[in-house]
Design an enzyme around this catalytic site. Sequence first.
Site, PDB file in Angstrom:
ATOM      1  N   GLY A   1      49.293 -33.292  37.224  1.00  0.00           N
ATOM      2  CA  GLY A   1      49.014 -32.119  37.028  1.00  0.00           C
ATOM      3  C   GLY A   1      47.523 -31.439  36.545  1.00  0.00           C
ATOM      4  O   GLY A   1      46.457 -32.229  36.967  1.00  0.00           O
ATOM      5  N   SER A   2      47.636 -30.449  35.787  1.00  0.00           N
ATOM      6  CA  SER A   2      46.133 -29.881  35.714  1.00  0.00           C
ATOM      7  C   SER A   2      45.393 -30.169  34.052  1.00  0.00           C
ATOM      8  O   SER A   2      45.999 -30.949  33.344  1.00  0.00           O
ATOM      9  CB  SER A   2      46.223 -28.261  35.360  1.00  0.00           C
ATOM     10  OG  SER A   2      47.178 -28.278  34.302  1.00  0.00           O
TER      11      SER A   2
ATOM     12  N   GLU B   1      47.073 -38.111  36.110  1.00  0.00           N
ATOM     13  CA  GLU B   1      46.622 -38.043  37.377  1.00  0.00           C
ATOM     14  C   GLU B   1      46.301 -36.642  37.489  1.00  0.00           C
ATOM     15  O   GLU B   1      47.030 -35.680  37.718  1.00  0.00           O
ATOM     16  CB  GLU B   1      48.013 -38.267  38.319  1.00  0.00           C
ATOM     17  CG  GLU B   1      48.370 -39.726  38.384  1.00  0.00           C
ATOM     18  CD  GLU B   1      47.304 -40.808  38.905  1.00  0.00           C
ATOM     19  OE1 GLU B   1      46.546 -40.188  39.940  1.00  0.00           O
ATOM     20  OE2 GLU B   1      47.106 -41.739  38.806  1.00  0.00           O
TER      21      GLU B   1
ATOM     22  N   CYS C   1      45.135 -32.275  45.261  1.00  0.00           N
ATOM     23  CA  CYS C   1      44.112 -32.741  44.337  1.00  0.00           C
ATOM     24  C   CYS C   1      43.242 -33.302  45.208  1.00  0.00           C
ATOM     25  O   CYS C   1      41.954 -33.593  44.832  1.00  0.00           O
ATOM     26  CB  CYS C   1      44.608 -33.920  43.494  1.00  0.00           C
ATOM     27  SG  CYS C   1      45.727 -35.078  44.193  1.00  0.00           S
TER      28      CYS C   1
HETATM   29  P1  NAD Z   1      50.503 -27.961  35.685  1.00  0.00           P
HETATM   30  O1  NAD Z   1      49.542 -28.715  34.741  1.00  0.00           O
HETATM   31  O2  NAD Z   1      50.324 -26.685  35.617  1.00  0.00           O
HETATM   32  O3  NAD Z   1      51.815 -28.507  35.332  1.00  0.00           O
HETATM   33  C1  NAD Z   1      52.058 -30.119  35.666  1.00  0.00           C
HETATM   34  C2  NAD Z   1      53.453 -30.321  34.879  1.00  0.00           C
HETATM   35  O4  NAD Z   1      53.209 -30.046  33.706  1.00  0.00           O
HETATM   36  C3  NAD Z   1      54.515 -29.760  35.426  1.00  0.00           C
HETATM   37  O5  NAD Z   1      55.586 -30.435  35.192  1.00  0.00           O
HETATM   38  C4  NAD Z   1      54.821 -28.653  34.162  1.00  0.00           C
HETATM   39  O6  NAD Z   1      55.960 -27.993  34.057  1.00  0.00           O
HETATM   40  C5  NAD Z   1      54.218 -29.344  33.148  1.00  0.00           C
HETATM   41  N1  NAD Z   1      53.665 -28.237  32.177  1.00  0.00           N
HETATM   42  C6  NAD Z   1      53.401 -26.953  32.228  1.00  0.00           C
HETATM   43  N2  NAD Z   1      52.845 -26.289  31.160  1.00  0.00           N
HETATM   44  C7  NAD Z   1      53.164 -27.637  30.100  1.00  0.00           C
HETATM   45  C8  NAD Z   1      53.057 -27.636  28.707  1.00  0.00           C
HETATM   46  N3  NAD Z   1      52.649 -26.537  28.192  1.00  0.00           N
HETATM   47  N4  NAD Z   1      53.239 -28.720  28.065  1.00  0.00           N
HETATM   48  C9  NAD Z   1      53.767 -29.880  29.030  1.00  0.00           C
HETATM   49  N5  NAD Z   1      53.980 -29.580  30.058  1.00  0.00           N
HETATM   50  C10 NAD Z   1      53.610 -28.547  30.780  1.00  0.00           C
HETATM   51  O7  NAD Z   1      49.802 -28.513  37.108  1.00  0.00           O
HETATM   52  P2  NAD Z   1      50.413 -27.996  38.441  1.00  0.00           P
HETATM   53  O8  NAD Z   1      49.600 -26.505  38.511  1.00  0.00           O
HETATM   54  O9  NAD Z   1      51.576 -28.183  38.829  1.00  0.00           O
HETATM   55  O10 NAD Z   1      49.417 -28.649  39.465  1.00  0.00           O
HETATM   56  C11 NAD Z   1      48.069 -28.543  39.995  1.00  0.00           C
HETATM   57  C12 NAD Z   1      47.083 -29.544  39.168  1.00  0.00           C
HETATM   58  O11 NAD Z   1      47.387 -30.980  39.418  1.00  0.00           O
HETATM   59  C13 NAD Z   1      45.927 -29.393  40.000  1.00  0.00           C
HETATM   60  O12 NAD Z   1      44.607 -29.598  39.052  1.00  0.00           O
HETATM   61  C14 NAD Z   1      45.659 -30.677  40.897  1.00  0.00           C
HETATM   62  O13 NAD Z   1      44.352 -31.250  41.197  1.00  0.00           O
HETATM   63  C15 NAD Z   1      46.483 -31.781  39.986  1.00  0.00           C
HETATM   64  N6  NAD Z   1      47.165 -32.697  40.670  1.00  0.00           N
HETATM   65  C16 NAD Z   1      46.812 -33.869  40.761  1.00  0.00           C
HETATM   66  C17 NAD Z   1      47.368 -35.015  41.398  1.00  0.00           C
HETATM   67  C18 NAD Z   1      47.120 -36.406  41.514  1.00  0.00           C
HETATM   68  O14 NAD Z   1      47.679 -37.185  41.949  1.00  0.00           O
HETATM   69  N7  NAD Z   1      45.892 -36.733  40.692  1.00  0.00           N
HETATM   70  C19 NAD Z   1      48.380 -34.603  42.400  1.00  0.00           C
HETATM   71  C20 NAD Z   1      48.635 -33.432  42.657  1.00  0.00           C
HETATM   72  C21 NAD Z   1      48.105 -32.307  41.604  1.00  0.00           C
END
Ligand code: NAD
Length: 481
Positions: free
Chosen positions: A187-188, A209, A247
């Site tokens: 995620g982010s 990741e 990503c």
């Molecule tokens: P996000 O961080 O918003 O969410 C990721 C996960 O975290 C979700 O399951 C979400 O429910 C959970 N989450 C949300 N808020 C939270 C909190 N306060 N506490 C704990 N968990 C929480 O990310 P996204 O918008 O789903 O994904 C986009 C980002 O992910 C981009 O930056 C992208 O580059 C990255 N990404 C990386 C990869 C990789 O393999 N390196 C792959 C896909 C996406």
Amino acid sequence: MDFLREIQELRQFFRSGRTRSVAWRKKQVKALLQLIHDNEQAIFEALRQDLGKHPVEAYRDEIGVVEKSANNSLNHVEKWMAPRKSHVPFLFFPAKGEVISEPLGVVLIFSSWNFPISLALDPLIGAISAGNAVVLKPSEQAPACSSLLAKTIPHYLDPDAIKVIEGGADVSEQLLLQRWDKIFFTGSSRVASIVMTAAAKTLTPVTLELGGKCPAILDSLSSPSELKTAVKRIVGGKWGPCSGQACIAVDYVLVEEKFAPVLIELLKKFIRRFYGDNPKESKVTARIVNKQHFQRLCNLLKDPLVVNSIVHGGSVDEEELFIEPTILLDPPLDAQIMTEEIFGPFLPVITVNQIQESIEFINSRPKPLTLYAFTKDETFKRKIVSETSSGSVSFNDTLVHFLCETLPFGGVGQSGFGRYHGKYSFDTFSHEKAILHRKLFLEIEPRYPPWNQLKMQFLRLAYRLNYFGILLFLMGFRRRN
Ligand code: NAD
């Protein structure tokens, strides 16, 4: 929200040892393949609902990825699990060493919304193959996929060891209050720091990741056909995966100023070829995931200097959550579009005088997850590898390194840490336990007090010298004592 009971059940089941056998691991991975097979149409439909993905793209980036990964695990897991003999230096004679991979325990997997099937199931395959019990928390921003996983997984996989817990930030925060043996997060970086802070309290290991801005360097290529292939791959690597919401999507292209016009013409040509004259109607591109991300992307274009840099596309449709493939030429470098991960269908083309300058350009920004470079110049390739830092480098192609299970996939610096795919996934969810088998004869007395200078000499030699030196010394030592 009371997950405590469910997590306790997982922990108890893990302690029973049933997740450790190769038979259990293979049975789960086979069941996952069956799940994918039986529910392919439902997965296509969920991906269409959440992201408007075309079934071919959905197969390429999600179902196919999971099948490939599951088959790879089935073919290799026994070899991965086998204890590995380790060479033991003569100092320890008589001894044998080995390393065994043991499961970590109960692990938590967070996945993101852009590849809501593969980024949930691919790490799950790694965790199961390594013999762990798992809680999977899919992204709430891809609700159809999340609900499909929550409904199907308990019917196919062992519900005593693998659970899906759905929910948003509130549920995630509650989950983070529990004790885990590993947290695998995709995620982010904003949420990653919340995850890491929570994990630090219980000293839980994490794999992060994350994303960032992945640059593509386009060097001069000798033949027009090579240039066309390079630009086609850039178009595929920008708009191909989930309309740039990936990503590893190309974030921006670096090119020498004199080549920019030809690059832009070729980009337009391939956009037309792939997505037609009216990309909105072609239904080939995925749509923006939701209004919040749509607004975030539109805000990147608010700056008039950024708008003025658009050389192709730029049209948006909020109702349809559609943004046209858009090319920008030299937007201001301090604009948000150049300081933040774009994660959408905008492609800035950044011009430099000499292509070598792109190294400095990349080094003055956070470390990317992936760096793409199209070049045939071997010296330049070596410079890129040795003078820049990124999770990975791909020469002359985009995206496909993600599919190559023999290479580790992961970031560095702000693009994350840890790695997975293939055997690396197995390792990520395992602890490599060192085992030393010694014998109860041949005692080396100098290791024990009372101390004297001779013992000091022996220890110095033992730590520095090879085998013959130690042997000679020991013989002398024995004679003197
Ligand atoms: P996000 O961080 O918003 O969410 C990721 C996960 O975290 C979700 O399951 C979400 O429910 C959970 N989450 C949300 N808020 C939270 C909190 N306060 N506490 C704990 N968990 C929480 O990310 P996204 O918008 O789903 O994904 C986009 C980002 O992910 C981009 O930056 C992208 O580059 C990255 N990404 C990386 C990869 C990789 O393999 N390196 C792959 C896909 C996406």
